[in-house]
Design a protein around this motif. Structure first.
Motif, PDB file in Angstrom:
ATOM      1  N   LYS A  90      45.933  26.482 -20.857  1.00 33.87           N
ATOM      2  CA  LYS A  90      44.921  25.437 -20.946  1.00 33.87           C
ATOM      3  C   LYS A  90      43.656  25.926 -20.247  1.00 33.87           C
ATOM      4  O   LYS A  90      43.725  26.498 -19.154  1.00 33.87           O
ATOM      5  N   PRO A  91      42.475  25.710 -20.875  1.00 31.02           N
ATOM      6  CA  PRO A  91      41.229  26.224 -20.277  1.00 31.02           C
ATOM      7  C   PRO A  91      41.023  25.812 -18.820  1.00 31.02           C
ATOM      8  O   PRO A  91      40.528  26.604 -18.024  1.00 31.02           O
ATOM      9  N   GLU A  92      41.438  24.612 -18.462  1.00 31.11           N
ATOM     10  CA  GLU A  92      41.251  24.166 -17.082  1.00 31.11           C
ATOM     11  C   GLU A  92      42.170  24.882 -16.099  1.00 31.11           C
ATOM     12  O   GLU A  92      41.963  24.829 -14.890  1.00 31.11           O
ATOM     13  N   LEU A  93      43.175  25.609 -16.607  1.00 31.72           N
ATOM     14  CA  LEU A  93      44.104  26.345 -15.739  1.00 31.72           C
ATOM     15  C   LEU A  93      43.818  27.845 -15.696  1.00 31.72           C
ATOM     16  O   LEU A  93      44.529  28.589 -15.040  1.00 31.72           O
ATOM     17  N   LEU A  94      42.780  28.293 -16.398  1.00 26.80           N
ATOM     18  CA  LEU A  94      42.475  29.728 -16.440  1.00 26.80           C
ATOM     19  C   LEU A  94      42.219  30.311 -15.057  1.00 26.80           C
ATOM     20  O   LEU A  94      42.508  31.477 -14.816  1.00 26.80           O
ATOM     21  N   GLY A  95      41.684  29.507 -14.145  1.00 29.00           N
ATOM     22  CA  GLY A  95      41.417  29.976 -12.789  1.00 29.00           C
ATOM     23  C   GLY A  95      42.673  30.411 -12.056  1.00 29.00           C
ATOM     24  O   GLY A  95      42.605  31.170 -11.086  1.00 29.00           O
ATOM     25  N   ASN A  96      43.833  29.969 -12.518  1.00 27.21           N
ATOM     26  CA  ASN A  96      45.102  30.347 -11.893  1.00 27.21           C
ATOM     27  C   ASN A  96      45.603  31.705 -12.381  1.00 27.21           C
ATOM     28  O   ASN A  96      46.615  32.189 -11.901  1.00 27.21           O
ATOM     29  N   TYR A  97      44.918  32.288 -13.350  1.00 27.32           N
ATOM     30  CA  TYR A  97      45.347  33.552 -13.955  1.00 27.32           C
ATOM     31  C   TYR A  97      44.256  34.605 -13.756  1.00 27.32           C
ATOM     32  O   TYR A  97      43.097  34.374 -14.089  1.00 27.32           O
ATOM     33  N   ALA A  98      44.636  35.762 -13.249  1.00 30.00           N
ATOM     34  CA  ALA A  98      43.699  36.879 -13.155  1.00 30.00           C
ATOM     35  C   ALA A  98      43.352  37.328 -14.577  1.00 30.00           C
ATOM     36  O   ALA A  98      44.131  37.113 -15.510  1.00 30.00           O
ATOM     37  N   ASP A  99      42.181  37.951 -14.760  1.00 31.07           N
ATOM     38  CA  ASP A  99      41.798  38.430 -16.097  1.00 31.07           C
ATOM     39  C   ASP A  99      42.872  39.333 -16.694  1.00 31.07           C
ATOM     40  O   ASP A  99      43.100  39.311 -17.893  1.00 31.07           O
ATOM     41  N   GLY A 100      43.528  40.126 -15.865  1.00 34.00           N
ATOM     42  CA  GLY A 100      44.577  41.022 -16.352  1.00 34.00           C
ATOM     43  C   GLY A 100      45.833  40.298 -16.821  1.00 34.00           C
ATOM     44  O   GLY A 100      46.702  40.895 -17.429  1.00 34.00           O
TER      45      GLY A 100
END
Length: 186
Positions: free
Chosen positions: A148-158
């Motif tokens: 979910k776009p709002e959870l992207l901050g929880n995932y590193a770009d890698g």
């Protein structure tokens, strides 16, 4: 291009399995290939971004108008193209996908040099609105599941991926070549 969302990949696999199981003509099922392992379809988001930017810079230099960067496609169009009943649209998780045009130059560490077509699920798109609404890209996790776009901050770009599901023509051109027969005079 190693990432569509696992949800989309799973939906497409389920729809394909349904179509195969419901097929009345078993001869059509002969020669079907086994599914490709998911990890070979996922490409890290950062690598895709570099290749998309590279294609954009090349096309901006060669074309006088604004070059195409991506296409947003209705899931229903994909169902029809795969020979599935478009009524299955009620079962899809994402109503749209986006395909990005890209080029991976020689000398990159990962993958084979050449043209790329990266695929991601999309939320919030409305292609029937005027002007059309593009929606937001959905990145995939290492399991191919949409983040979910709002959870992207929880995932590193890698740890964010896109799908790379293509082998471009001329290596895989249609054997009948109907769409490639028209010559353009300049």
């Amino acid at each position: 291009m190693k990432s569509i969302s696992l949800k989309i990949a799973a939906i497409l696999c389920v729809m394909t399995m349904i179509a195969c199981n419901n097929s009345k003509d078993e001869a059509l099922n002969e020669g079907r290939q086994a599914p490709v392992p998911l990890d070979s379809l996922l490409v890290p988001k950062g690598q895709a971004m570099v290749n998309i930017a590279y294609f954009d810079s090349l096309s901006s230099k060669k074309l006088s108008d604004i070059p195409i960067k991506a296409y947003t496609i209705r899931s229903q169009e994909l169902l029809v193209a795969m020979g599935l009943d478009s009524s299955l649209i009620s079962k899809v998780i994402y109503n749209n996908i986006r395909v990005y045009l890209a080029y991976q130059p020689t000398g990159e560490k990962q993958g084979t040099p050449g043209y790329k077509l990266y695929i991601v699920p999309v939320i919030g798109a409305n292609l029937d609105a005027y002007p059309p609404i593009g929606g937001k890209d959905v990145m995939l996790d290492k399991n191919g599941k949409g983040i979910k776009p709002e959870l992207l901050g929880n995932y590193a770009d890698g740890d964010q991926y896109v799908l790379d599901l293509n082998t471009p023509c001329p290596n895989t051109c249609a054997i009948n070549g109907d769409l490639l027969t028209k010559k353009i005079s300049h």
